[in-house]
Design an enzyme around this catalytic site. Structure first.
Site, PDB file in Angstrom:
ATOM      1  CB  ILE A 151      -0.983   0.016   1.200  1.00 45.97           C
ATOM      2  CG1 ILE A 151      -0.238  -0.103   2.533  1.00 45.97           C
ATOM      3  CG2 ILE A 151      -2.019  -1.080   1.073  1.00 45.97           C
ATOM      4  CD1 ILE A 151      -1.171  -0.062   3.748  1.00 45.97           C
ATOM      5  CG  ASP A 152      -0.035   4.250  -2.716  1.00 47.58           C
ATOM      6  OD1 ASP A 152       0.719   3.495  -3.354  1.00 47.58           O
ATOM      7  OD2 ASP A 152      -1.107   4.691  -3.168  1.00 47.58           O
ATOM      8  CE  LYS A 153       6.565   9.175   3.163  1.00 46.55           C
ATOM      9  NZ  LYS A 153       7.504  10.222   2.670  1.00 46.55           N
ATOM     10  CB  THR A 155      -2.451   4.158   1.918  1.00 49.42           C
ATOM     11  OG1 THR A 155      -2.722   4.988   0.798  1.00 49.42           O
ATOM     12  CG2 THR A 155      -3.670   3.306   2.232  1.00 49.42           C
ATOM     13  NE  ARG A 254      -2.951   8.333  -3.895  1.00 56.83           N
ATOM     14  CZ  ARG A 254      -1.648   8.553  -3.755  1.00 56.83           C
ATOM     15  NH1 ARG A 254      -0.822   7.530  -3.578  1.00 56.83           N
ATOM     16  NH2 ARG A 254      -1.176   9.778  -3.809  1.00 56.83           N
TER      17      ARG A 254
END
Length: 347
Positions: A151-153, A155, A254
């Site tokens: 998962i993104d930084k 998130t 997103r």
């Protein structure tokens, strides 16, 4: 010989960063175009510069960027420094482990923690933490230890980590076969019209902004992506929704939500850190600024995660609480919505 660069001496200080074997039947394509589709975050200018500097080798011979690849070519990209993203240094970074056995562990990742080393983030990542706390984690297809998904930084939320080769293979197949369950909670700009729906559209890197992904309706471009959403609560100018992933593409939620006109609240990369809905009232702008300060990142949390255990075959489902920055922001909006009517204020 016009497609070849000046010969260079292969010295000990050159390190291999990438290696590709061109499959048989590959049409003759310029090497800079060919590598664009293989190297994450690469730009054509950077590839051409690497070729000019003699860093792109085909069958151990430096080539220019206009060299045309053919089946069987071995392409190597060599640089004078080691590939730091592959040199994982163990770091004593605390992990919030919600479940662990001999096959896997499930962690609750805080916002701000990068999952794996990469350009600009060679230390302080989740992988560095895993290397400290665990030995001999299996590598995934990208040589990243333990990682089944990411998962993104900015998130927050749940991730499953494989501790054995068997677990890595079994879990990765579930994600590929779309049998795992992933639910995210998101706060988005705008009043989402339908109570629930499905967003479909291929995702690939944005043609102008390489830091963004984008939706392409041309089926020849990008990878298929499917997101199911459901409205949880409406606050007039923003909406709280649940998103369930059928696929797991980079920035999928997103990008898909921006595509339908509902950018994530305070998602700076996709423009959600601007006031996209609302009034021109100074008090409203102050209210939004306070929300941004309370939640200084995109409003996205990986809340639930479900998968079949690699050895027991039991289907396991994990749930996590929303972090305080998201809950505090939601409370602000809940209070604002009770005392303001969007229809009366909209400009």
């Amino acid at each position: 010989m016009d497609n070849y660069a000046e010969p260079i001496e292969l010295e000990d200080e050159l390190f291999e960063h990438h290696r590709f074997v061109v499959p048989k039947g590959q049409s003759m394509l310029r090497i800079d175009k060919y590598l664009m589709g293989l190297i994450e975050n690469a730009t054509r200018n950077k590839i051409q510069q690497s070729a000019t500097e003699g860093n792109i080798l085909v069958n151990d011979i430096p080539v220019k960027s206009n060299y045309r690849v053919k089946g069987g070519d071995v392409i190597r990209i060599v640089l004078s420094y080691p590939p730091f993203e592959n040199l994982v240094l163990p770091e004593n970074i605390p992990l919030n482990i919600v479940f662990e056995d001999d096959q896997l562990l499930v962690i609750n990742k805080p916002a701000g923690l990068v999952v794996h080393p990469g350009h600009g983030n060679y230390t302080g990542t989740l992988v560095n933490a895993l290397a400290y706390h665990f030995e001999n984690l299996p590598n995934n297809s990208s040589d990243r230890p333990g990682l089944v998904h990411r998962i993104d930084k900015n998130t927050s939320g749940l991730l499953v980590i494989a501790k054995t080769e068997q677990a890595m293979t079994h879990l990765a197949k579930q994600f590929a076969d779309k049998t795992s369950e992933r639910e995210y909670i998101a706060l988005v700009w705008g009043n989402v019209k339908d109570d629930e729906g499905t967003i479909e559209g291929n995702i690939a890197r944005h043609v102008k902004d390489r830091m963004q992904m984008a939706v392409f309706l041309d089926e020849e471009i990008g990878k298929p992506a499917v997101t199911h959403y459901k409205v949880l609560e409406r606050f007039g100018y923003v909406t709280l929704i649940s998103c369930k992933l059928e696929t797991g593409r980079t920035h999928q939620i997103r990008v898909h939500l921006k595509h339908i006109g509902h950018t994530l609240f305070n998602d700076e990369r996709y423009g959600g850190n601007l006031i996209l809905k609302g009034t021109t009232f100074t008090k409203y702008k102050q209210f939004i600024d306070n929300c941004f300060k309370t939640l200084p990142r995109q409003a996205l949390h990986a809340k639930t995660l479900g998968f079949e255990h690699p050895t027991t075959k039991e289907f396991m489902r994990f749930d996590s609480e929303l972090p305080s920055d998201i809950t505090e922001c939601i409370e602000k909006w809940r209070g604002y919505a009770k005392s303001h009517t969007p229809e009366e204020e909209e400009v």
